[in-house]
Design an enzyme around this catalytic site. Sequence first.
Site, PDB file in Angstrom:
ATOM      1  N   ASP A 131     -10.791   2.969   4.365  1.00 39.63           N
ATOM      2  CA  ASP A 131     -11.222   1.576   4.246  1.00 39.63           C
ATOM      3  C   ASP A 131     -12.751   1.482   4.127  1.00 39.63           C
ATOM      4  O   ASP A 131     -13.282   0.433   3.774  1.00 39.63           O
ATOM      5  CB  ASP A 131     -10.808   0.781   5.491  1.00 39.63           C
ATOM      6  N   LYS A 179       0.841  -1.206   0.000  1.00 37.55           N
ATOM      7  CA  LYS A 179       0.000   0.000   0.000  1.00 37.55           C
ATOM      8  C   LYS A 179       0.872   1.250   0.000  1.00 37.55           C
ATOM      9  O   LYS A 179       0.648   2.192  -0.762  1.00 37.55           O
ATOM     10  CB  LYS A 179      -0.932  -0.008   1.223  1.00 37.55           C
ATOM     11  N   GLN A 235      -4.506  -1.504   9.614  1.00 40.37           N
ATOM     12  CA  GLN A 235      -4.440  -2.841   9.009  1.00 40.37           C
ATOM     13  C   GLN A 235      -5.021  -3.876   9.975  1.00 40.37           C
ATOM     14  O   GLN A 235      -4.685  -3.912  11.153  1.00 40.37           O
ATOM     15  CB  GLN A 235      -2.988  -3.181   8.651  1.00 40.37           C
TER      16      GLN A 235
HETATM   17  N1  GUN Z   1      -6.829  -6.905   6.243  1.00 40.68           N
HETATM   18  C1  GUN Z   1      -7.253  -7.689   5.207  1.00 40.68           C
HETATM   19  N2  GUN Z   1      -7.927  -6.950   4.307  1.00 40.68           N
HETATM   20  C2  GUN Z   1      -7.915  -5.675   4.760  1.00 40.68           C
HETATM   21  C3  GUN Z   1      -8.451  -4.450   4.258  1.00 40.68           C
HETATM   22  O1  GUN Z   1      -9.067  -4.355   3.200  1.00 40.68           O
HETATM   23  N3  GUN Z   1      -8.223  -3.355   5.027  1.00 40.68           N
HETATM   24  C4  GUN Z   1      -7.543  -3.415   6.202  1.00 40.68           C
HETATM   25  N4  GUN Z   1      -7.390  -2.288   6.890  1.00 40.68           N
HETATM   26  N5  GUN Z   1      -7.056  -4.534   6.700  1.00 40.68           N
HETATM   27  C5  GUN Z   1      -7.240  -5.656   5.969  1.00 40.68           C
END
Ligand code: GUN
Length: 314
Positions: free
Chosen positions: A120, A53, A97
Site C-alpha cells: 500500500d 483485490k 484493509q
Molecule cells: N481503504 C480504502 N482505500 C484503501 C487503500 O488504498 N488501501 C487499503 N489498505 N485500505 C483502503
Amino acid sequence: MSGRILDGNKIRDEILKDLQKEIEDLRKGGINPGLTAVLVGDNPASQIYVRSKVKTCESLGLFSEKIEWPASTTTEQLLDLVDKLNHRDEVDGILIQLPLPPQVDTKKVLEAVDPAKDVDGFHPVNIGYLVSGRPGLVPCTPAGVIEIIKRSGVEMKGARAVVVGRSDIVGKPTAMLLMHNHATITICHSRTRDLPAVAREGDILVAAMGKAAYVTGDFIKPGAVVIDVGQNVLKTEEEVRRVFRDPTEALQKLAAKGSVLVGDVQPEDVREKAGAYTPVPGGVGPLTITMLMVNTVQAARARRGMRAQALTQS
Ligand code: GUN
C-alpha cells in the site's frame, strides 16, 4: 466542445498485459509473487474491495490469500498476525484493509508491516523514500494517477499541477510524484483562500478531497487535464438533483441500481471545460487495484534483489 476522455479501463488493460508477461517470466525463474489481504470487521465496502483485490490476483495467477478477522480483534492480535506475515517467505505483499475498527491502533499496525512488503506504500519508511525520490513502494492510487497522465501523453514537465486535497493516502503522495515528474505543484484544501482561483492555475488539476462534485467549472482552467480521484456514492434523488444540472440519466441509473457513483468533480462542467479528463466511474478507479498488483510484483522482485521494471520507476 467536449474534452477528451482518459479511459482508465483501457490503461488498466495495457498495464495488466505488461504485468502478466512479467509474472510469467518470474514464474519461469521459480518466483510466484503473493499477496495477503487482511480484512477486519464487516464493513461492506471493505469486503467488496478485498474480494476484488483477491480476484484480480487470481486472474493474473498470483498467489493470494484473504485473512478475515472479527470486528472485536485487538491491536495486539493484529501485531502478532503482521509479525507472522512479515516472516512468511511466500508472502511478498501485506495489505491491511482500512478502516480498522476503532479500538485498533491503526498507525501502530501499519508501522509493524515490513516496509519491503508494504504494497500500500503507507509505511513511514516508504513515505520517506517517496519524498526523497528513492525507489520504494508507492501508494496505489497516486501511482495510478501518474500512469494515466503518462500513458495519455500529457506533459508533466514544467506544467502547473494543482492537487485539491491533502490526505496522506492520495493528496500528498500524488503531489510528490507530480513534482518528481518535474511539474510545479500546489497542494490546496478546504481552508485555502479563494480555492477556485488557485485550482484554476492548474494545467493539471487533481481532485482528491472526497466531496461529491465539489470541483465545479470555476475551478477548471479551460483546456486543463482534470484527474478525478473521488468515489462518492449518491443514494437519494435529492443528492442526485443537487449534483447534476440535467439529472435525467443519473436518476434512471439511481432507479435501476439504487445508487450513482460520482467523483469530486462536477461531471457536466468537466466535460465542457477540460481539455481531457478522467470520468467517474472508469477513470482512476480501475488503476488502484492494478497498481496494487504492480506493487506486489515489484515487492517480490525487490525482496530477491532484482531491479524494478521500468513501469514502477518514476
Ligand atoms: N481503504 C480504502 N482505500 C484503501 C487503500 O488504498 N488501501 C487499503 N489498505 N485500505 C483502503
